[in-house]
Design a protein around this motif. Structure first.
Motif, PDB file in Angstrom:
ATOM      1  N   THR A 165       2.123   1.916  -3.556  1.00  0.00           N
ATOM      2  CA  THR A 165       1.132   2.314  -4.308  1.00  0.00           C
ATOM      3  C   THR A 165       0.712   3.660  -4.064  1.00  0.00           C
ATOM      4  N   ALA A 166       0.754   4.224  -2.868  1.00  0.00           N
ATOM      5  CA  ALA A 166       0.476   5.612  -2.324  1.00  0.00           C
ATOM      6  C   ALA A 166       1.655   6.453  -2.974  1.00  0.00           C
ATOM      7  N   LEU A 167       2.809   5.839  -3.047  1.00  0.00           N
ATOM      8  CA  LEU A 167       3.997   6.539  -3.730  1.00  0.00           C
ATOM      9  C   LEU A 167       4.062   6.790  -4.899  1.00  0.00           C
ATOM     10  N   ARG A 168       3.072   6.125  -5.812  1.00  0.00           N
ATOM     11  CA  ARG A 168       2.912   6.429  -7.119  1.00  0.00           C
ATOM     12  C   ARG A 168       2.374   7.669  -7.379  1.00  0.00           C
ATOM     13  N   SER A 169       1.623   8.182  -6.543  1.00  0.00           N
ATOM     14  CA  SER A 169       0.876   9.400  -6.690  1.00  0.00           C
ATOM     15  C   SER A 169       1.817  10.512  -6.366  1.00  0.00           C
ATOM     16  N   GLY A 170       2.997  10.496  -5.915  1.00  0.00           N
ATOM     17  CA  GLY A 170       3.786  11.633  -5.629  1.00  0.00           C
ATOM     18  C   GLY A 170       4.381  11.210  -4.333  1.00  0.00           C
ATOM     19  N   HIS A 223       2.713  13.524  -1.416  1.00  0.00           N
ATOM     20  CA  HIS A 223       1.404  12.982  -1.087  1.00  0.00           C
ATOM     21  C   HIS A 223       1.577  11.847  -0.324  1.00  0.00           C
ATOM     22  N   ARG A 283       3.895  11.100   1.754  1.00  0.00           N
ATOM     23  CA  ARG A 283       4.642  11.375   3.059  1.00  0.00           C
ATOM     24  C   ARG A 283       3.122  11.829   4.006  1.00  0.00           C
ATOM     25  N   SER A 289      -5.519   3.555  -2.134  1.00  0.00           N
ATOM     26  CA  SER A 289      -4.167   3.699  -1.675  1.00  0.00           C
ATOM     27  C   SER A 289      -4.000   4.670  -0.584  1.00  0.00           C
ATOM     28  N   ARG A 302      -9.772  10.908   3.078  1.00  0.00           N
ATOM     29  CA  ARG A 302      -9.201  10.653   4.491  1.00  0.00           C
ATOM     30  C   ARG A 302     -10.004  11.238   5.608  1.00  0.00           C
ATOM     31  N   ARG A 335      -0.090  -4.567  -4.856  1.00  0.00           N
ATOM     32  CA  ARG A 335      -0.664  -5.896  -4.348  1.00  0.00           C
ATOM     33  C   ARG A 335      -0.563  -6.691  -5.537  1.00  0.00           C
ATOM     34  N   LEU A 380      -2.248   3.928 -12.263  1.00  0.00           N
ATOM     35  CA  LEU A 380      -3.251   3.606 -11.178  1.00  0.00           C
ATOM     36  C   LEU A 380      -4.684   4.142 -11.862  1.00  0.00           C
ATOM     37  N   THR A 407      -3.381   3.778   3.375  1.00  0.00           N
ATOM     38  CA  THR A 407      -2.119   4.109   4.172  1.00  0.00           C
ATOM     39  C   THR A 407      -2.493   5.172   5.239  1.00  0.00           C
ATOM     40  N   ALA A 408      -3.231   5.947   5.042  1.00  0.00           N
ATOM     41  CA  ALA A 408      -3.450   7.038   5.975  1.00  0.00           C
ATOM     42  C   ALA A 408      -3.995   6.832   7.050  1.00  0.00           C
ATOM     43  N   ASP A 417      -1.416  -1.206  -9.003  1.00  0.00           N
ATOM     44  CA  ASP A 417      -1.583  -1.593  -7.438  1.00  0.00           C
ATOM     45  C   ASP A 417      -0.619  -2.575  -7.122  1.00  0.00           C
ATOM     46  N   PRO A 450       3.981  10.131  12.860  1.00  0.00           N
ATOM     47  CA  PRO A 450       3.620  10.313  11.613  1.00  0.00           C
ATOM     48  C   PRO A 450       2.118   9.741  11.269  1.00  0.00           C
ATOM     49  N   ALA A 505      -0.949  11.729  10.123  1.00  0.00           N
ATOM     50  CA  ALA A 505      -1.686  11.341   8.773  1.00  0.00           C
ATOM     51  C   ALA A 505      -3.127  11.197   9.016  1.00  0.00           C
ATOM     52  N   TRP A 555       0.720  -1.168  -0.011  1.00  0.00           N
ATOM     53  CA  TRP A 555       0.107   0.090   0.181  1.00  0.00           C
ATOM     54  C   TRP A 555       0.721   1.163  -0.091  1.00  0.00           C
ATOM     55  N   ALA A 556       2.001   1.309   0.848  1.00  0.00           N
ATOM     56  CA  ALA A 556       2.906   2.433   0.861  1.00  0.00           C
ATOM     57  C   ALA A 556       3.430   2.699  -0.566  1.00  0.00           C
ATOM     58  N   CYS A 600       0.417  11.100   3.799  1.00  0.00           N
ATOM     59  CA  CYS A 600      -0.316   9.911   4.053  1.00  0.00           C
ATOM     60  C   CYS A 600       0.491   9.003   5.024  1.00  0.00           C
ATOM     61  N   GLY A 601       1.533   9.568   5.788  1.00  0.00           N
ATOM     62  CA  GLY A 601       2.436   8.809   6.793  1.00  0.00           C
ATOM     63  C   GLY A 601       3.340   7.982   6.277  1.00  0.00           C
ATOM     64  N   VAL A 602       3.605   7.913   4.987  1.00  0.00           N
ATOM     65  CA  VAL A 602       4.530   6.727   4.344  1.00  0.00           C
ATOM     66  C   VAL A 602       6.019   7.447   4.785  1.00  0.00           C
TER      67      VAL A 602
END
Lengths: 353, 282
Positions: free
Chosen positions: A235-240, A243, A245, B122, B176, A296, B114, B126-127, A294, B94, B98, A232-233, A247-249
């Motif tokens: 996948t979230a990184l693929r949006s930037g 963004h 960070r 996603s 979120r 996964r 995506l 994650t958040a 995605d 964090p 988030a 998931w982390a 989200c807590g990544v």
């Protein structure tokens, strides 16, 4: 018609259908890999018939000694090694492209393979045996060490200037040339280990043994599960990056951990079969085209695509010149370069559109 | 739902509460941001932000808007205090941050393969990892519906136009359901239609959930139309705060932007800024 059907469905239902499609594609990839693996087993200079191969795998006791040696000491280790190395390189390339945010990243293109070769060559020349654990452990250990030096340099660069910048790729290319020069130096100095070092620069399944397969299988399995837990982390990184960070990544940590896994995977694979280019680069692109990003699905699909590519290359290496098994690295380079060019052209087109 | 009502009542009660009680909402005390030894934001004090409306943050390039937002989002280190409902933001780990604070970067979400649905999924996974699957999909359904992205949900981001991609970015933020939303120039890449769609959707969401929202923006007229509260920054300091109609004056614009400008009232009743001439830099 399709729009009318969609209108009645909730988005969650449409997404569930999409997930089912992805699982189906993943299963199809797995099935294709199984078939190619069997075909790989059935090809070879000795020309065993299908039935003998099939029976020999299921019931090795009733084979004559010659056939058993061909099947169990040559063909099976080769075929299994091709699958494992392909999976390792595909998985390594996939996470490298994601954490460095660069479609041209792979262990080969960014010089990690060359760095790992230098590490493994040093082990050979110095006769390092990992404190009595033997070559099956010492070689991958030193290859990992070499790759880790290269990865650390890339990580520091990404930390300083951000990951997606082209300078990472340029830097990687510079890294590749530097480590290759080091390798030539080693070859020039060492005469007793020269032949073995040259073997790596080509990449061949010729030294596949069951203990080595065991080591690589453990590394691939552990790394695959470990990577999957961060899907998931990624996948979230693929949006930037920002963004993700927000989200807590922990992006820096994710990048470092991924690069360590890349070193483990590519270092171990390289220690046993030598440099195999383009699988780590092209495998993830095939997975991306088939399944999207995605992670996964993308991560296992990249491993499967890599395995599939290398199994096909293994078959080609046996049938291209009748009676001769070519080093597989030559085949992947010959097939990989046109595919790589195609990717670059597509990428350029994508930028213009 | 309960938690939301809680926040709502706390926020509503705060003006009457005794001074010793920590006020609900966002309070800044002496906030500063430095890159190395260079201070880019200094001594920002802010009484609680109003809940339920979008607060605009304006100022020249390099005035410290982005740095302030990034610091509040936890992307840059900061000095001083930023309290969100009484909790020091710098002290939150964090994961907790988030859940409560969401930030939308100035750049559009990357054009990956995506799908819109996956990118939003996603973000919420994650958040807000504590949410159940049913809640997650319900939230995405609602947000994509609100933003008019239902028909694009299964399209990859790289096949969308810039405006559509920015709306997908907004969906990644809103899904979120954070207490504090931070947006860095969300409208700068958009044409007039998408600017309107984005601002309307943002305003609806923030009002509906009584959330806190701080948005850096260059377009003063857009800000004046959609925001009832405005912060003006210049050279790393907060130089004015209040309703756009009250604080936007030729003198303020000269200090903030180094321009000669007229401020008129348009037929909608909101101030209209017309820049006339740039002063030479001193």
């Amino acid at each position: 018609m399709i729009a009318a059907q969609n209108a009645g469905m909730t988005l969650a239902e449409r997404y569930a259908a999409c997930v089912r499609r992805r699982v189906a594609v993943l299963s199809a990839l797995l099935l294709a890999l199984g078939l190619i693996f069997l075909a790989d087993l059935a090809t070879g200079p000795s020309g065993l018939p299908w039935q003998t191969v099939w029976q020999g795998v299921l019931d090795p006791q009733h084979l004559d000694v010659g056939t058993r040696v061909i099947l169990w000491d040559v063909r099976l280790p080769y075929a299994v090694m091709a699958v494992l190395v392909g999976a390792a390189l595909g998985l390594a390339g996939a996470q490298m492209q994601t954490v460095l945010n660069n479609p041209l990243a792979s262990p080969f293109t960014l010089g990690l393979s060359a760095a790992a070769t230098v590490g493994a060559s040093l082990a050979l020349i110095t006769g390092f045996s990992a404190w009595g654990l033997g070559q099956s452990i010492a070689l991958p250990l030193c290859a990992f060490g070499g790759a880790a030096v290269g990865a650390l340099l890339i990580h520091l660069l990404a930390l300083r200037w951000g990951a997606s910048v082209n300078s990472v790729v340029l830097f990687g290319i510079a890294l590749m040339f530097s480590f290759e020069a080091l390798l030539w130096l080693l070859q020039y100095v060492a005469d007793n280990a020269l032949q073995q070092i040259v073997f790596w620069s080509m990449g061949s399944l010729g030294r596949s043994t069951w203990p080595r397969i065991g080591v690589l299988a453990v590394v691939v399995l552990v790394c695959a599960l470990w990577t999957q837990s961060q899907a998931w982390a990624m996948t979230a990184l693929r949006s930037g990056e920002d963004h993700a960070r927000s989200c807590g990544v922990a992006v820096e940590r994710l990048r470092l951990v991924s690069l360590i896994r890349v070193c483990l995977l590519s270092g171990t694979a390289l220690a046993f079969v030598g440099t195999i280019g383009f699988v780590g680069l092209v495998g993830p692109h095939m997975a991306r085209l088939a399944l999207g990003e995605d992670h996964r699905f993308f991560l296992p699909a990249s491993a499967l695509a890599g395995a599939l590519m290398l199994s096909c290359a293994s078959i080609l290496s046996k049938v291209l010149v009748p009676g001769v098994v070519l080093p597989i690295g030559i085949v992947t380079a010959l097939v990989g370069v046109p595919v790589f060019m195609l990717l670059v052209v597509r990428h350029q087109k994508g930028l213009r559109e | 739902m309960n938690a939301q009502q809680c926040c709502f009542t706390a926020a509503a009660r705060s003006p009457a509460a005794p001074a010793t009680e920590v006020p609900a909402g966002l309070v800044l005390r002496g906030l500063g941001v430095s890159y190395g030894s260079k201070a880019v934001v200094r001594d920002i004090d802010l009484a609680p932000l109003p809940t339920g409306c979008v607060v605009a943050m304006v100022g020249a390039n390099g005035a410290g808007k982005s740095s302030t937002l990034r610091a509040l989002a936890g992307l840059n280190p900061m000095s001083g205090q930023a309290l969100l409902d009484g909790d020091d933001l710098a002290a939150l780990d964090p994961a907790t941050r988030a859940r409560r604070v969401a930030y939308m970067p100035q750049s559009l979400p990357q054009a990956s393969s995506l799908t819109v649905y996956e990118s939003v999924l996603s973000a919420v996974r994650t958040a807000c990892p504590q949410l159940g699957t049913a809640v997650v999909h319900q939230r995405i359904e609602t947000v994509l519906g609100d933003l008019g992205l239902r028909d694009l949900a299964m399209r990859p981001l790289l096949a969308l136009s810039g405006g559509q991609r920015q709306m997908a970015g907004l969906a990644q933020l809103l899904v979120r359901e954070p207490r504090l939303l931070l947006l860095d120039e969300p409208t700068s890449a958009l044409d007039l239609r998408w600017q309107l769609c984005l601002m309307e959707a943002l305003r609806r969401h923030v009002a509906g959930r009584q959330a806190l929202c701080l948005m850096a923006v260059h377009d003063l007229n857009l800000a004046a139309r959609f925001c009832s509260d405005m912060l003006v920054m210049a050279q790393g300091r907060l130089i004015a705060r209040g309703a756009p109609g009250r604080i936007l004056t030729p003198d303020l614009l000269r200090r903030a932007y180094g321009i000669a400008a007229r401020v008129e009232t348009c037929s909608l009743g909101t101030p209209l800024v017309i820049a006339e001439r740039a002063f030479d830099p001193e």
